[in-house]
Design a protein around this motif. Structure first.
Motif, mmCIF file in Angstrom:
data_model
loop_
_atom_site.group_PDB
_atom_site.id
_atom_site.type_symbol
_atom_site.label_atom_id
_atom_site.label_comp_id
_atom_site.label_asym_id
_atom_site.label_seq_id
_atom_site.Cartn_x
_atom_site.Cartn_y
_atom_site.Cartn_z
ATOM 1 N N GLN A 40 0.859 -1.177 0.000
ATOM 2 C CA GLN A 40 0.000 0.000 0.000
ATOM 3 C C GLN A 40 0.893 1.224 0.000
ATOM 4 O OE1 GLN A 40 -2.144 -1.269 3.660
ATOM 5 N NE2 GLN A 40 -3.912 -0.385 2.633
ATOM 6 N N SER A 41 0.470 2.260 -0.691
ATOM 7 C CA SER A 41 1.191 3.520 -0.658
ATOM 8 C C SER A 41 1.156 4.083 0.760
ATOM 9 C CB SER A 41 0.537 4.522 -1.620
ATOM 10 O OG SER A 41 1.036 5.822 -1.400
ATOM 11 N N VAL A 42 2.250 4.689 1.205
ATOM 12 C CA VAL A 42 2.264 5.302 2.527
ATOM 13 C C VAL A 42 1.354 6.520 2.588
ATOM 14 C CG1 VAL A 42 4.559 4.441 3.129
ATOM 15 C CG2 VAL A 42 4.342 6.673 2.032
ATOM 16 N N ASP A 43 1.011 7.080 1.436
ATOM 17 C CA ASP A 43 0.162 8.268 1.387
ATOM 18 C C ASP A 43 -1.300 7.967 1.097
ATOM 19 O OD1 ASP A 43 2.347 10.009 1.857
ATOM 20 O OD2 ASP A 43 2.901 9.855 -0.262
ATOM 21 N N ASP A 44 -1.590 6.746 0.618
ATOM 22 C CA ASP A 44 -2.967 6.408 0.232
ATOM 23 C C ASP A 44 -3.147 4.897 0.336
ATOM 24 O OD1 ASP A 44 -5.434 5.949 -0.939
ATOM 25 O OD2 ASP A 44 -4.937 6.922 -2.841
ATOM 26 N N GLU A 45 -3.845 4.450 1.374
ATOM 27 C CA GLU A 45 -4.007 3.003 1.591
ATOM 28 C C GLU A 45 -4.789 2.324 0.482
ATOM 29 O OE1 GLU A 45 -8.010 2.635 4.342
ATOM 30 O OE2 GLU A 45 -6.065 2.554 5.316
ATOM 31 N N ASN A 46 -5.449 3.077 -0.358
ATOM 32 C CA ASN A 46 -6.197 2.505 -1.477
ATOM 33 C C ASN A 46 -5.394 2.491 -2.777
ATOM 34 O OD1 ASN A 46 -8.555 1.868 -0.003
ATOM 35 N ND2 ASN A 46 -9.126 4.024 -0.035
ATOM 36 N N SER A 47 -4.132 2.815 -2.693
ATOM 37 C CA SER A 47 -3.224 2.717 -3.828
ATOM 38 C C SER A 47 -2.357 1.476 -3.598
ATOM 39 C CB SER A 47 -2.361 3.978 -3.925
ATOM 40 O OG SER A 47 -1.517 3.905 -5.050
ATOM 41 N N ILE A 48 -2.567 0.453 -4.427
ATOM 42 C CA ILE A 48 -2.012 -0.878 -4.203
ATOM 43 C C ILE A 48 -1.007 -1.232 -5.293
ATOM 44 C CG2 ILE A 48 -2.625 -3.336 -3.960
ATOM 45 C CD1 ILE A 48 -3.970 -1.418 -1.911
ATOM 46 N N THR A 49 0.046 -1.945 -4.892
ATOM 47 C CA THR A 49 0.984 -2.536 -5.846
ATOM 48 C C THR A 49 1.163 -3.999 -5.467
ATOM 49 O OG1 THR A 49 2.141 -0.467 -6.269
ATOM 50 C CG2 THR A 49 3.345 -2.500 -6.763
ATOM 51 N N VAL A 50 1.018 -4.876 -6.463
ATOM 52 C CA VAL A 50 1.212 -6.312 -6.265
ATOM 53 C C VAL A 50 2.394 -6.733 -7.122
ATOM 54 C CG1 VAL A 50 0.191 -8.611 -6.477
ATOM 55 C CG2 VAL A 50 -1.268 -6.648 -5.887
ATOM 56 N N ILE A 51 3.350 -7.406 -6.501
ATOM 57 C CA ILE A 51 4.495 -7.934 -7.231
ATOM 58 C C ILE A 51 4.376 -9.450 -7.225
ATOM 59 C CG2 ILE A 51 7.011 -8.117 -7.342
ATOM 60 C CD1 ILE A 51 7.112 -5.368 -5.972
ATOM 61 N N SER A 52 4.429 -10.036 -8.411
ATOM 62 C CA SER A 52 4.268 -11.483 -8.519
ATOM 63 C C SER A 52 5.233 -12.036 -9.558
ATOM 64 C CB SER A 52 2.825 -11.831 -8.889
ATOM 65 O OG SER A 52 2.422 -11.149 -10.058
ATOM 66 N N GLU A 53 5.348 -13.353 -9.557
ATOM 67 C CA GLU A 53 6.161 -14.047 -10.556
ATOM 68 C C GLU A 53 5.297 -15.058 -11.277
ATOM 69 O OE1 GLU A 53 9.652 -15.833 -8.874
ATOM 70 O OE2 GLU A 53 10.674 -13.915 -8.701
ATOM 71 N N VAL A 54 5.549 -15.201 -12.565
ATOM 72 C CA VAL A 54 4.873 -16.189 -13.399
ATOM 73 C C VAL A 54 5.944 -16.921 -14.210
ATOM 74 C CG1 VAL A 54 2.703 -14.898 -13.539
ATOM 75 C CG2 VAL A 54 4.471 -14.488 -15.234
ATOM 76 N N PRO A 55 5.593 -18.066 -14.786
ATOM 77 C CA PRO A 55 6.602 -18.842 -15.526
ATOM 78 C C PRO A 55 7.257 -18.098 -16.688
ATOM 79 C CG PRO A 55 4.697 -20.206 -15.052
ATOM 80 C CD PRO A 55 4.338 -18.800 -14.664
ATOM 81 N N ASN A 56 6.478 -17.272 -17.411
ATOM 82 C CA ASN A 56 7.047 -16.552 -18.555
ATOM 83 C C ASN A 56 6.146 -15.390 -18.959
ATOM 84 O OD1 ASN A 56 5.054 -17.528 -20.573
ATOM 85 N ND2 ASN A 56 6.016 -19.512 -20.140
ATOM 86 N N ALA A 57 6.628 -14.555 -19.861
ATOM 87 C CA ALA A 57 5.894 -13.356 -20.280
ATOM 88 C C ALA A 57 4.581 -13.689 -20.971
ATOM 89 C CB ALA A 57 6.775 -12.498 -21.183
ATOM 90 N N ASP A 58 4.524 -14.793 -21.717
ATOM 91 C CA ASP A 58 3.272 -15.163 -22.380
ATOM 92 C C ASP A 58 2.172 -15.431 -21.359
ATOM 93 O OD1 ASP A 58 4.375 -14.885 -24.912
ATOM 94 O OD2 ASP A 58 4.956 -17.003 -25.029
ATOM 95 N N VAL A 59 2.520 -16.092 -20.266
ATOM 96 C CA VAL A 59 1.541 -16.345 -19.200
ATOM 97 C C VAL A 59 1.092 -15.020 -18.603
ATOM 98 C CG1 VAL A 59 1.223 -17.337 -16.880
ATOM 99 C CG2 VAL A 59 2.381 -18.665 -18.661
#
Length: 91
Positions: A40-59
């Motif tokens: 969550q952004s420190v300035d706005d709890e409704n501003s979200i960032t999700v970091i994830s991994e997938v097998p490849n760019a096509d997926v």
């Protein structure tokens, strides 16, 4: 090597979004998506960032082009156009 996705967006209500996000765990697991962090952004709890991994760019591309993903994001209260970065690790 895995592909990293950085997905940032605004939601109307973090608690509502979080419930929907958690409900999608099985779908993400079946698609080979591994969540590395949710922020969550420190300035706005409704501003979200999700970091994830997938097998490849096509997926990664298929996930975000799927109508089901767009529907889920709308249902969970995403109110901005997601900023999605798909990255391959170089070293």
């Amino acid at each position: 090597m895995a592909t990293t996705i950085i997905n940032s967006h605004k939601v109307e209500n973090f608690t509502k979004w979080k419930q929907g996000f958690e409900a999608g765990a099985t779908m993400r697991e079946q698609a080979g998506i591994k969540i590395k962090g949710v922020y969550q952004s420190v300035d706005d709890e409704n501003s979200i960032t999700v970091i994830s991994e997938v097998p490849n760019a096509d997926v990664a591309k298929a996930i975000f082009l799927a109508p089901a993903m767009r529907e889920a994001m709308e249902k969970n209260g995403v109110i901005s156009t997601p900023e999605i970065r798909i990255l391959n690790q170089t070293f």
